[in-house]
Design a protein around this motif. Structure first.
Motif, PDB file in Angstrom:
ATOM      1  N   ALA A   1       0.946  -1.130  -0.018  1.00 23.43           N
ATOM      2  CA  ALA A   1      -0.039   0.056  -0.072  1.00 23.43           C
ATOM      3  C   ALA A   1       1.026   1.224  -0.096  1.00 23.43           C
ATOM      4  CB  ALA A   1      -0.676   0.015   1.189  1.00 23.43           C
ATOM      5  N   ASP A   2       0.827   2.082  -0.923  1.00 24.60           N
ATOM      6  CA  ASP A   2       1.472   3.245  -1.040  1.00 24.60           C
ATOM      7  C   ASP A   2       0.598   4.475  -1.244  1.00 24.60           C
ATOM      8  OD1 ASP A   2       4.380   2.369  -1.751  1.00 24.60           O
ATOM      9  OD2 ASP A   2       3.091   1.285  -3.013  1.00 24.60           O
ATOM     10  N   TYR A   3       0.835   5.548  -0.412  1.00 24.89           N
ATOM     11  CA  TYR A   3       0.138   6.802  -0.318  1.00 24.89           C
ATOM     12  C   TYR A   3       1.221   8.060  -0.699  1.00 24.89           C
ATOM     13  CZ  TYR A   3      -2.987  10.648   0.451  1.00 24.89           C
ATOM     14  OH  TYR A   3      -3.645  11.806   0.236  1.00 24.89           O
TER      15      TYR A   3
ATOM     16  N   GLY B   1      -4.089  13.698  -3.695  1.00 21.43           N
ATOM     17  CA  GLY B   1      -3.423  12.614  -2.940  1.00 21.43           C
ATOM     18  C   GLY B   1      -3.664  11.358  -3.790  1.00 21.43           C
TER      19      GLY B   1
ATOM     20  N   LEU C   1      -3.423   6.647  -3.518  1.00 20.20           N
ATOM     21  CA  LEU C   1      -3.552   5.527  -2.897  1.00 20.20           C
ATOM     22  C   LEU C   1      -3.207   4.415  -3.929  1.00 20.20           C
ATOM     23  CD1 LEU C   1      -3.524   3.577  -0.218  1.00 20.20           C
ATOM     24  CD2 LEU C   1      -6.056   3.558  -0.319  1.00 20.20           C
ATOM     25  N   THR C   2      -2.175   3.743  -3.826  1.00 16.33           N
ATOM     26  CA  THR C   2      -2.052   2.379  -4.601  1.00 16.33           C
ATOM     27  C   THR C   2      -2.089   1.163  -3.692  1.00 16.33           C
ATOM     28  OG1 THR C   2      -0.759   3.450  -6.223  1.00 16.33           O
ATOM     29  CG2 THR C   2      -0.751   1.131  -6.186  1.00 16.33           C
TER      30      THR C   2
ATOM     31  N   THR D   1      -4.412   2.293  -8.651  1.00 17.21           N
ATOM     32  CA  THR D   1      -4.097   3.626  -8.012  1.00 17.21           C
ATOM     33  C   THR D   1      -5.350   4.454  -8.166  1.00 17.21           C
ATOM     34  OG1 THR D   1      -1.721   3.415  -8.815  1.00 17.21           O
ATOM     35  CG2 THR D   1      -2.727   5.652  -8.282  1.00 17.21           C
TER      36      THR D   1
ATOM     37  N   ARG E   1       4.060  11.121  -9.243  1.00 15.94           N
ATOM     38  CA  ARG E   1       3.860  10.841  -7.794  1.00 15.94           C
ATOM     39  C   ARG E   1       4.952  10.603  -6.861  1.00 15.94           C
ATOM     40  NH1 ARG E   1       0.297   6.185  -5.035  1.00 15.94           N
ATOM     41  NH2 ARG E   1       1.890   4.910  -6.207  1.00 15.94           N
TER      42      ARG E   1
ATOM     43  N   SER F   1       5.755   9.023  -3.442  1.00 20.80           N
ATOM     44  CA  SER F   1       4.817   8.244  -2.203  1.00 20.80           C
ATOM     45  C   SER F   1       5.663   7.565  -1.271  1.00 20.80           C
ATOM     46  CB  SER F   1       3.967   7.273  -2.937  1.00 20.80           C
ATOM     47  OG  SER F   1       4.525   6.437  -3.702  1.00 20.80           O
TER      48      SER F   1
ATOM     49  N   GLY G   1       5.371   3.709   0.973  1.00 24.21           N
ATOM     50  CA  GLY G   1       4.656   2.648   1.305  1.00 24.21           C
ATOM     51  C   GLY G   1       4.906   1.641   2.125  1.00 24.21           C
TER      52      GLY G   1
END
Length: 173
Positions: A29-31, A46, A48-49, A67, A164, A166, A168
């Motif tokens: 999980a990456d933000y 923002g 989120l992936t 994503t 991006r 990020s 995670g």
């Protein structure tokens, strides 16, 4: 010939458990914050992936993800202020270079499908680079910079580049 076949089968049986131990799956999980660039001005939403991957080789992972980019506004020539909502389904290969047993640098490259549509191959290329720190057998953390391709601006013929930065977490199964 029979001895050669028996030897090959025995070697294959001995290597199978070793390969099974190295063949591991992971979830990530990456933000991060998205930057859009193109004609006009854009907000920075923002993103989120959620992704899953497979450690294919020691230095190569295969990863697929979704994503979800938050709503962005854009002031573009022509239509004026528009809202941009974007989801990207991606498949990438991740090449890793170990610095030591806990720290890896990586690069990634692959393709993404933007909101269920293919924009054209140059617009759908995804690539990036980053670093990963392994805390234990299961948990790792990564920081990465990615180019997520190009998105179409609603009500115009314009496109914007999506990048991006990020942070995670990764869980290895």
């Amino acid at each position: 010939m029979k001895k050669l076949l028996a030897t090959a089968l025995l070697c294959g049986a001995a290597l199978s458990p070793v390969q099974a131990q190295n063949a591991r799956y992971y979830a990530a999980a990456d933000y991060g914050i998205v930057s859009l660039s193109g004609p006009g001005s854009y907000s920075s939403p923002g993103a989120l992936t959620l992704s899953g991957g497979y450690h294919y080789l020691d230095n190569l992972d295969l990863e697929a993800g979704l994503t979800m980019i938050g709503s962005a506004t854009a002031d573009v020539p022509g239509p004026g202020r528009v809202s941009i909502n974007q989801n990207i389904v991606s498949a990438v290969a991740v090449g890793k270079v170990p610095l030591n047993s806990q720290v890896h640098l990586f690069g990634k490259a692959g393709v993404g499908v933007h909101d269920g549509g293919i924009n054209g191959l140059p617009d759908d290329l995804i690539y990036g680079f980053g670093g990963q720190i392994r805390f234990d057998r299961e948990f790792s953390m990564r920081v990465q910079y990615e180019s997520l391709g190009r998105v179409k601006i609603p009500s115009s013929n314009s496109k914007a580049d999506v990048t991006r930065l990020s942070v995670g977490v990764i869980y290895n199964f």
